[in-house]
Design an enzyme around this catalytic site. Sequence first.
Site, PDB file in Angstrom:
ATOM      1  N   ASP A  58       0.803  -1.221   0.000  1.00  0.00           N
ATOM      2  CA  ASP A  58       0.000   0.000   0.000  1.00  0.00           C
ATOM      3  C   ASP A  58       0.840   1.278   0.000  1.00  0.00           C
ATOM      4  O   ASP A  58       0.383   2.322   0.429  1.00  0.00           O
ATOM      5  CB  ASP A  58      -0.942  -0.022   1.211  1.00  0.00           C
ATOM      6  CG  ASP A  58      -2.039   1.026   1.115  1.00  0.00           C
ATOM      7  OD1 ASP A  58      -2.409   1.391  -0.010  1.00  0.00           O
ATOM      8  OD2 ASP A  58      -2.515   1.478   2.160  1.00  0.00           O
ATOM      9  N   CYS A  88     -23.605  -1.448   2.953  1.00  0.00           N
ATOM     10  CA  CYS A  88     -22.441  -0.569   3.075  1.00  0.00           C
ATOM     11  C   CYS A  88     -22.748   0.820   2.538  1.00  0.00           C
ATOM     12  O   CYS A  88     -22.293   1.829   3.096  1.00  0.00           O
ATOM     13  CB  CYS A  88     -21.237  -1.176   2.358  1.00  0.00           C
ATOM     14  SG  CYS A  88     -21.481  -1.499   0.589  1.00  0.00           S
ATOM     15  N   CYS A  90     -22.996   4.728   5.081  1.00  0.00           N
ATOM     16  CA  CYS A  90     -22.018   5.816   5.009  1.00  0.00           C
ATOM     17  C   CYS A  90     -22.581   7.098   5.622  1.00  0.00           C
ATOM     18  O   CYS A  90     -23.630   7.596   5.198  1.00  0.00           O
ATOM     19  CB  CYS A  90     -21.625   6.071   3.557  1.00  0.00           C
ATOM     20  SG  CYS A  90     -20.388   7.387   3.387  1.00  0.00           S
ATOM     21  N   CYS A 129     -15.632  11.040   1.785  1.00  0.00           N
ATOM     22  CA  CYS A 129     -15.357   9.869   2.619  1.00  0.00           C
ATOM     23  C   CYS A 129     -14.701  10.284   3.935  1.00  0.00           C
ATOM     24  O   CYS A 129     -13.733  11.052   3.947  1.00  0.00           O
ATOM     25  CB  CYS A 129     -14.445   8.914   1.855  1.00  0.00           C
ATOM     26  SG  CYS A 129     -13.904   7.485   2.811  1.00  0.00           S
ATOM     27  N   CYS A 152     -12.707   5.439   9.231  1.00  0.00           N
ATOM     28  CA  CYS A 152     -14.121   5.107   9.393  1.00  0.00           C
ATOM     29  C   CYS A 152     -14.315   3.637   9.055  1.00  0.00           C
ATOM     30  O   CYS A 152     -13.797   3.163   8.040  1.00  0.00           O
ATOM     31  CB  CYS A 152     -14.976   5.986   8.483  1.00  0.00           C
ATOM     32  SG  CYS A 152     -16.749   5.680   8.574  1.00  0.00           S
ATOM     33  N   CYS A 167     -18.814   1.319   6.662  1.00  0.00           N
ATOM     34  CA  CYS A 167     -19.165   0.501   5.497  1.00  0.00           C
ATOM     35  C   CYS A 167     -18.566  -0.895   5.594  1.00  0.00           C
ATOM     36  O   CYS A 167     -19.122  -1.855   5.044  1.00  0.00           O
ATOM     37  CB  CYS A 167     -18.747   1.195   4.197  1.00  0.00           C
ATOM     38  SG  CYS A 167     -16.967   1.394   3.983  1.00  0.00           S
ATOM     39  N   CYS A 220     -21.043  -5.048   6.689  1.00  0.00           N
ATOM     40  CA  CYS A 220     -21.074  -6.045   5.626  1.00  0.00           C
ATOM     41  C   CYS A 220     -21.552  -7.393   6.175  1.00  0.00           C
ATOM     42  O   CYS A 220     -20.962  -7.921   7.126  1.00  0.00           O
ATOM     43  CB  CYS A 220     -19.690  -6.207   5.004  1.00  0.00           C
ATOM     44  SG  CYS A 220     -19.629  -7.459   3.696  1.00  0.00           S
TER      45      CYS A 220
END
Length: 377
Positions: A136, A196, A200, A216, A243, A246, A250
Site C-alpha cells: 500500500d 455498506c 455511510c 469519505c 471510518c 461501510c 457487511c
Amino acid sequence: MTTSTSDPRDPIRRRAADLGFDVCRFTGIGASWPATARLQAFLQAGRHGDMEWMAATAERRGHPLALWPQARSAVVLGLNYGPETNPLDGLALRERGLLSVYARGDDYHEVLKGRLKQLGGWMAARLGGDLKVFVDTAPLMEKPLAQQAGLGWQGKHTNLVSRDFGSWLFLGVILTTADLPPDPEEADHCGQCRACLDACPTAAFPAPYQLDARRCVSYLTIEHKGPVDPDLRPGLGNRIYGCDDCLAVCPWNKFARAGREQRLAARHDLAAPPLAELAALDQEAFRARFARSPVKRTGRDRFLRNVLYAIGNSDNPALVPAATARLDDASPLVRGAAVWALGRLLPRPELLELARAHAGAETDPDVRVEWERVQSA
C-alpha cells in the site's frame, strides 16, 4: 522415469502461513484490467480530492506491468485484522474518539512489509529470478489483484470482501519474474445488498462500486490537509481517524473471525481514548503516543483538527474547556476547528464573548472565516 506433479505454489503457501499470513493466492498479470478504466474515471471526475499523488502516478498505477514490465506473476497475501467486537459500538461514546480498527495497533505497513521481505527472500532463494514487495505504499492497485487471485471481490463499498474474512483483510503483494500457476478469480457475491452504501455517514458513494473520496470520512480525517467542509463535519461524529461503518455492516463479516495477530490488536490507550485528553496533546506527546501507529502519518495538527470536530459533535458542555484551550494553538488548522467546536457547544452570549477576545487578533484567513461563521449563525 516419473514426472513430478507437485504444485510450486504449495511450499510458498506453507511458508506464508508460517510467517503469519492467513491467505496466500496467485495470479498472472498479463491480462488487461477493468480497474484501469475505473481509475481513469475516478480521476477524471476529481473524486480523488487533493490526493494529487494518485493523478501523478496514474500511468504506473493503471496496470502492474506499467509499474514493472518484467513481472510475470503476483503472489497476493492477506492478513486478517478482524475486530473482537463491533467497532460501531464506539459511536455511542461521544466523549471519546473512535479510531478505525486498523489504526488501533501497530502500523500494518511495517508489520506486513517485514514478513513480505522474509517470504520474498525465501522465494528468491528457491525459485530464482527477481521480485518486488508492496504494502500500500507504491502505485499498485492491490484490491483488483486480490480479486483476480481469488482472495475476495471488490464490494459495492470498493473495498475487498472475503467469504472467509469479511471486510477485514490487510493486503500485501509480491510481484515476481517467475511464472506461477494462477488461482481462479473470485466472483462478486454482493447481490442486491446495499448495507455498506446506506451506512455511510457522509453519502460518499454516488453509486454502487463508486467512491467519491472527497466525502469519505477516511479521506477527510486522514488525507485531507485543510479544514473539512462545514456541511460534512457533523457526519464525522466522533470518528477521529478513519471510518469502519461501510466495512462493519457487511453481512459477510458473520463468517469472519477476530484476527490473531497480536501486533495488530487494539492497544488499550487507542481503543476509545477520551477526547479531552487527546485535545491536550502537543507535538512531543503526540509523537510519543502514536510512535508505532499509522496515526503518526497524519501529524498532530490534522489529528487535533479531527478531535475538535468530534468535540463539537459531542453535545457535551464538559468538553468546552478542552476546545477553549486550543483557541491559542500555534496551528491555524487547530484553532479553526476549536472555533467550530465552541460554536456547537456554547450558548450564544458566551460564544460572542470569546469572539470579542480572540477574533480581532486572528491573522489566519481560514480561522477568521470560522469566527465570522459562528458569529453570524
